[in-house]
Design a protein around this motif. Structure first.
Motif, PDB file in Angstrom:
ATOM      1  N   ASP A 108       0.826  -1.212   0.000  1.00 41.50           N
ATOM      2  CA  ASP A 108       0.000   0.000   0.000  1.00 41.50           C
ATOM      3  C   ASP A 108       0.862   1.264   0.000  1.00 41.50           C
ATOM      4  OD1 ASP A 108      -2.190  -1.642   0.044  1.00 41.50           O
ATOM      5  OD2 ASP A 108      -2.545  -1.448   2.209  1.00 41.50           O
ATOM      6  N   ARG A 160       2.603   1.663  -3.404  1.00 40.77           N
ATOM      7  CA  ARG A 160       1.690   2.151  -4.447  1.00 40.77           C
ATOM      8  C   ARG A 160       1.469   3.659  -4.343  1.00 40.77           C
ATOM      9  NH1 ARG A 160      -3.380  -2.178  -4.440  1.00 40.77           N
ATOM     10  NH2 ARG A 160      -2.436  -3.779  -5.774  1.00 40.77           N
ATOM     11  N   GLU A 161       1.284   4.134  -3.120  1.00 40.60           N
ATOM     12  CA  GLU A 161       1.047   5.570  -2.960  1.00 40.60           C
ATOM     13  C   GLU A 161       2.302   6.364  -3.295  1.00 40.60           C
ATOM     14  OE1 GLU A 161      -1.905   6.994  -2.711  1.00 40.60           O
ATOM     15  OE2 GLU A 161      -2.524   4.896  -2.862  1.00 40.60           O
ATOM     16  N   LYS A 173       4.678   1.906 -14.003  1.00 39.47           N
ATOM     17  CA  LYS A 173       3.463   2.704 -13.774  1.00 39.47           C
ATOM     18  C   LYS A 173       3.449   3.917 -14.728  1.00 39.47           C
ATOM     19  CE  LYS A 173       0.157   4.399 -10.505  1.00 39.47           C
ATOM     20  NZ  LYS A 173      -0.926   3.726  -9.750  1.00 39.47           N
ATOM     21  N   ALA A 217      -6.752  -1.143  -9.917  1.00 41.12           N
ATOM     22  CA  ALA A 217      -7.159  -1.509  -8.559  1.00 41.12           C
ATOM     23  C   ALA A 217      -7.538  -0.287  -7.731  1.00 41.12           C
ATOM     24  CB  ALA A 217      -6.046  -2.291  -7.864  1.00 41.12           C
ATOM     25  N   LEU A 218      -6.841   0.834  -7.957  1.00 41.09           N
ATOM     26  CA  LEU A 218      -7.038   1.980  -7.073  1.00 41.09           C
ATOM     27  C   LEU A 218      -7.160   3.330  -7.790  1.00 41.09           C
ATOM     28  CD1 LEU A 218      -4.375   1.392  -4.246  1.00 41.09           C
ATOM     29  CD2 LEU A 218      -6.862   1.094  -4.061  1.00 41.09           C
ATOM     30  N   HIS A 219      -6.151   3.628  -8.600  1.00 39.87           N
ATOM     31  CA  HIS A 219      -5.988   5.030  -8.998  1.00 39.87           C
ATOM     32  C   HIS A 219      -6.705   5.422 -10.275  1.00 39.87           C
ATOM     33  CE1 HIS A 219      -2.014   4.411  -6.642  1.00 39.87           C
ATOM     34  NE2 HIS A 219      -2.953   4.837  -5.836  1.00 39.87           N
ATOM     35  N   ASP A 239      -8.920  -6.201  -6.883  1.00 38.03           N
ATOM     36  CA  ASP A 239      -7.497  -5.889  -6.767  1.00 38.03           C
ATOM     37  C   ASP A 239      -6.708  -7.166  -7.027  1.00 38.03           C
ATOM     38  OD1 ASP A 239      -4.901  -5.208  -5.840  1.00 38.03           O
ATOM     39  OD2 ASP A 239      -5.744  -3.746  -4.437  1.00 38.03           O
ATOM     40  N   ASN A 292       5.410  -4.178  -7.073  1.00 35.38           N
ATOM     41  CA  ASN A 292       4.280  -3.939  -6.189  1.00 35.38           C
ATOM     42  C   ASN A 292       3.962  -2.468  -5.958  1.00 35.38           C
ATOM     43  OD1 ASN A 292       2.963  -6.436  -5.465  1.00 35.38           O
ATOM     44  ND2 ASN A 292       4.993  -7.064  -4.746  1.00 35.38           N
ATOM     45  N   ASP A 330      -0.725  -0.678  -8.884  1.00 31.44           N
ATOM     46  CA  ASP A 330      -2.010  -1.214  -8.405  1.00 31.44           C
ATOM     47  C   ASP A 330      -2.730  -1.971  -9.522  1.00 31.44           C
ATOM     48  OD1 ASP A 330      -2.198   1.312  -9.713  1.00 31.44           O
ATOM     49  OD2 ASP A 330      -4.244   1.543  -8.963  1.00 31.44           O
TER      50      ASP A 330
END
Lengths: 661, 661
Positions: free
Chosen positions: B41, B44-45, B94, B176-178, B218, B226, B229
């Motif tokens: 987590d 990813r951020e 990414k 998954a998230l962004h 996810d 990792n 996301d």
């Protein structure tokens, strides 16, 4: 043709079947499973907790003396230990640190006093311990470690010191956090004489704090095995009672006099270090387990996953029907079976030596050579098998939930710890050279080649290539004839054996007189042959694997199982010969026609035949869903594929399917 | 002999030197570096934040149109992008998802409306986006994806649907998230006709919540990367305006009529998919960077680390003086140089096509074949190089702080994403077969072999082995003569080229008439040759790598540098020939004497010569300490070794050294 999966499963479980099954049953519990994504700190604490659960089960204590609650069962102990890798290799290796290294060193290098005083705490985990041998500056060359233990006759104590940074103990499990004591290897100095490396029991922490004179460091995050708190230790004037010397092979009495039952310092060193062999034996076993898991996952997925419309009526076919996919996975399945059978043999050899049934010097040396050869072969093979399995499962193989990447990350270090494979293979090579020298003291390479040739019959040695010319004429135009000559096990054995013998003989010829050279020149001559030496040792390992596989096939009664396993053994033998085809051609052992026939036979006959039994062959590994824990090996892929095909079938039936442009 | 490290460094930096140097300078900043041990987590951020920093620097926008703030610089864009791997491959990939896939799809598959409407947000990261092509059920076979986009003429909209579980979009970065939007690939159905796979711009989230009709999942923890996301998406009756179809190659007008500038649905599909080639090009470049980092670390360590007292006066010698260590690392250094030079050529080809300088169909196909071949070679080689470097550094190599394991974990997926290597190589093979068929429409394998033989001079084709017999006689008893024939680049080129040609010709012969067979039989015949097809394609990749290396050597002016790089190129060529020695022997291209001479020449001549320049050769990669960030490549090992040796020297001088037993 039918494989008796249950009987094959029994054969694979081997002599310690019940112990293995009990350990596997235990490893079904969630409490022992790794939780993907845990932080290093969480993972370390979880594994420590799991170790306590293992103590409650007492299975991990099989190897220890009965009078202290063990079972004196060395082979069974390693069998239960290896299966722990199913749950989490970190749990396996941390158990290995505690009971296979720390406690085992007390048992094997210590005497009754140490057993009574230190073993109970080590066994019960009341005292988590480190095995402090490796130093930052010396891993493979243990004899050259820098740490010293100097006897102080005034206080009847040993004083342990780390003379420089490179002599810090390093990579030690339990050293970063949990270790309360350590077995410390040091140069033993008594009265100004260095008696070489010995081991001492040294308390290192009181709870979380280091004892006076001791410091250390955390090795931090690693490429895998992050459930283990590897770390560094250093010592400054740390004193322990004289009796803390683990004195089975070397002792200092109350008068400060050193004695040893082994006169030669070299032999004494290798005897002490020899007790470490069980680490190598168990890594060989763990590599087998991981390879089985990987292939069970990848072959299950490969037989359900569909891709590309190459089938009848434009249907997509499953991956395992592709020749390349068979080449990738079924050849590795053959290797895994070889590894499994070879490991069982190693474990029996180990048990015979450690139980005292066969414990001469020669037996011990035989065990050490066997362990070094097989551990090198199987740990490298396991990494290859895990990686190919990962790639064969594509993106799904890269998800942590499917376990392949995590297993590979954890097993990575197996190829360099408990003996770097490249160093171990040199030990094997030296042994092969020594055996050669014993057998043929005055023979040069050509003479030995001649001797071997005399024994070998049809597939004979012929350095001029004339033999391969004769083969060519004999086989002319007939692939069946070409393969006929090498299809039987005798020919495979001959080809594999001959390669080892000839390589060793050639190197021996080049090294002739090395013993008479000054050290440095001898080292240079050795070095100029180092690569080939290692290749020869690896060839020896391949032969050992093949022989174990062949012996196992001979023990199978069921005809269908025997036939399928014979094909699998042939595949293993032929892929080895194919891999080394250049050597066989150069040395006149194979004609070009036969070399080509071997590749064709693999692709056209063995792979398609074995593909039909691939699922049976991985089912025989006997894993339960709780052992696999990989969604792609759960049948989910088949369900998805069936659903997709049903959707299109319904759509076509409904008449509403869109037309192609 | 002296290597001009600075000039060699310039040569390696290539045409986009300034862009590369600027990107590397940026990657020195801590803010871009991976922090080992961060949770998924956190990682990813952090990477999302780093992407925003990259936008501020604007370097990542080079490929976009000048009118929108880009530079229309395609080659330079990939050059800057590849260097990001130095900081963290997660950051690189990414960025690749956002600008190389999501935004690039809008640019290449969309038209002015899409550029004006969607590109600014994609470029500025105001709209993080996913590239929704791959599905759980279909990765490599994109043409068979299940997602549909059905035109609804009443509302002038497309309706996007996921018909079954296997058609969920999967493994998508930003999903998954962004991700706030996605370019979704779907079967385009208009008026009951399926026009094949097209791409649409689809908003997917408002902040953290999925928009109506959209769901997902996810992918969770992966084997590496990792910081991204990855996740899954599915669609149920999701509507977008008709104009959201990225309509460069296929459009639906307001009357619901489908039109395309490319009549053939097959060609249209491959044209659209062809824009993805930049992903493969950049992975090839990233594999080069990672390999350079690994060898800089391992060769630095190998030239400082001492082990075993094999040197003069019993001194320990450095690892890189061992023959095996040279075999392990210097051969891979040669491969890395080949990869670097080949990548530069690929990047120039890519730039020519994407800038429109050379953009015919033939140019595009040439680029795609080149990219598929080199990406397969370099990504597999990078994993091998990273692993061997890790093992060569032993336990230290396993520590995360020394970066080798993390780089390997991140690069693992490179061999199967943006085209599984085994699939890509089959595309290359099909192209080789097509070219062959074009050139020799009626020739069978023997005829082509004859044609090739006529061109080749000394190292000729001879299927009977007679030629190798003649070689044997000519070279008899002289290793110098044996090696003399193959030492020049012309002979190496000939051997490598000949192997590709002959393999292709033989497969073509076996596939003769395949076009006339029913689909299923044709597929079966193809499948029976699949393994060899892939081997032939890989041989082609090896040849391309060797040619690029040779061309680069030809451009070097400084005599010392040219000599050393010539040795390195010879080492690369010879290790390829050695690896395939069985093929050369079977096909009569090499005599056994010459095959043996090649191995001896590698071990006895090339490795010792190159060992002397190994540090120069890795220094030329031009990494600063901020790029390496590996303690074992910092000189710390040398300091430790020097301290230890000084300690023992002082001890000996003091007369207080303990005596050996």
């Amino acid at each position: 043709m039918h494989v008796d999966v249950a009987a094959l499963g029994e054969l694979l479980l081997g002599r310690w079947k019940d112990v293995r099954l009990a350990s596997r049953e235990l490893m079904k519990r969630d409490a022992f499973h790794r939780i993907p994504g845990q932080s290093m700190d969480e993972h370390r604490e979880r594994v420590l907790g799991q170790l306590k659960l293992l103590v409650d089960e007492r299975t991990v204590l099989r190897a220890f003396p009965q009078r202290l609650g063990g079972l004196d069962d060395h082979g069974g102990n390693l069998a239960q230990f290896e299966e722990i890798a199913i749950a989490d290799p970190s749990l396996q290796i941390k158990s290995g640190v505690q009971w296979g290294l720390f406690a085992a060193a007390i048992m094997h290098l210590g005497t009754e006093y140490h057993h009574d005083t230190f073993l109970p705490g080590a066994m019960s985990l009341a005292v988590p311990g480190a095995f402090a041998m490796t130093e930052t500056g010396h891993g493979s060359d243990v004899a050259s470690i820098g740490t010293t233990a100097t006897y102080d006759p005034e206080r009847d104590e040993f004083v342990i010191d780390t003379p420089f940074r490179a002599a810090w103990k390093d990579y030690l499990g339990n050293a970063a956090l949990h270790g309360q004591a350590a077995v410390v290897f040091a140069q033993l100095i008594v009265g100004g004489v260095n008696h070489g490396v010995h081991a001492l029991y040294v308390p290192i922490r009181d709870g979380k704090d280091f004892l006076p004179g001791i410091g250390g460091d955390d090795d931090g995050l690693k490429g895998g095995l992050n459930g283990i708190d590897n770390g560094r230790l250093h010592f400054t004037g740390v004193r322990v009672p004289r009796t803390n010397l683990l004195n089975r092979y070397g002792d200092v009495d109350a008068n400060g006099v050193y004695t040893s039952s082994i006169a030669s310092p070299g032999r004494r060193f290798f005897t002490m270090i020899g007790t470490l062999v069980q680490g190598r034996v168990s890594l060989d076993g763990a590599a087998v387990i991981a390879s089985k898991l990987a292939l069970k996952i990848a072959i299950t997925y490969g037989s359900e996953r569909r891709q590309f419309a190459d089938g009848p009526n434009g249907e997509e076919i499953v991956l395992l029907d592709y020749q390349r996919h068979q080449r990738r996975l079924i050849t590795r399945l053959a290797t895994t079976y070889a590894m499994a059978f070879a490991h069982e043999r190693l474990l029996e050899t180990f048990h015979a030596v450690f139980s005292g049934e066969k414990a001469t010097d020669a037996d011990r040396q035989e065990l050490e050579t066997l362990a070094a050869a097989l551990k090198s072969f199987s740990t490298w093979s396991a990494l290859d098998i895990l990686q190919e399995s990962r790639e064969a499962c594509g993106g799904a193989g890269f998800l942590a939930e499917n376990r392949l990447t995590q297993l590979r990350q954890d097993l990575d270090i197996y190829v360099t710890f408990e003996g770097d494979n490249n160093v171990l293979l040199q030990l094997v090579a030296k042994r092969l050279l020594a055996d050669y020298a014993k057998g043929f003291k005055n023979a040069d390479a050509a003479a030995i080649a001649g001797l071997v040739a005399a024994q070998v019959g049809e597939v004979a040695i012929n350095r001029s290539g004339l033999r391969s010319f004769v083969q060519s004429v004999a086989d002319f135009g007939s692939r069946a004839r070409s393969i006929g000559f090498v299809r039987g096990p005798a020919a495979q054995r001959q080809l594999l054996t001959d390669r080892v013998h000839t390589m060793v003989a050639e190197i021996a010829g080049r090294l002739k007189g090395v013993a008479q050279l000054p050290t440095q020149e001898a080292a240079a001559l050795f070095n100029a042959n180092q690569n080939e030496l290692i290749e020869a040792a690896y060839a020896h390992a391949e032969l050992l694997e093949w022989e174990a596989f062949t012996d196992a096939v001979d023990r199978i009664a069921d005809p269908g199982t025997k036939q399928v396993l014979t094909w699998l053994r042939d595949l293993f033998g032929f892929t080895l010969i194919e891999k080394h085809a250049a050597w066989y051609l150069i040395n006149g052992r194979l004609s070009t026609a036969r070399a080509v026939a071997i590749t064709d036979y693999i692709d056209d006959r063995l792979l398609p035949r074995l593909r039909a039994h691939a699922l049976d062959l991985v089912d025989a590994f006997g894993f339960a869903p709780e052992h696999l824990r990989a969604p792609i090996a759960s049948g989910a892929e088949k369900q998805r594929q069936d659903e997709a095909r049903a959707y299109y079938a319904d759509l076509r039936a409904s008449g509403k399917a869109p037309a192609a442009e």
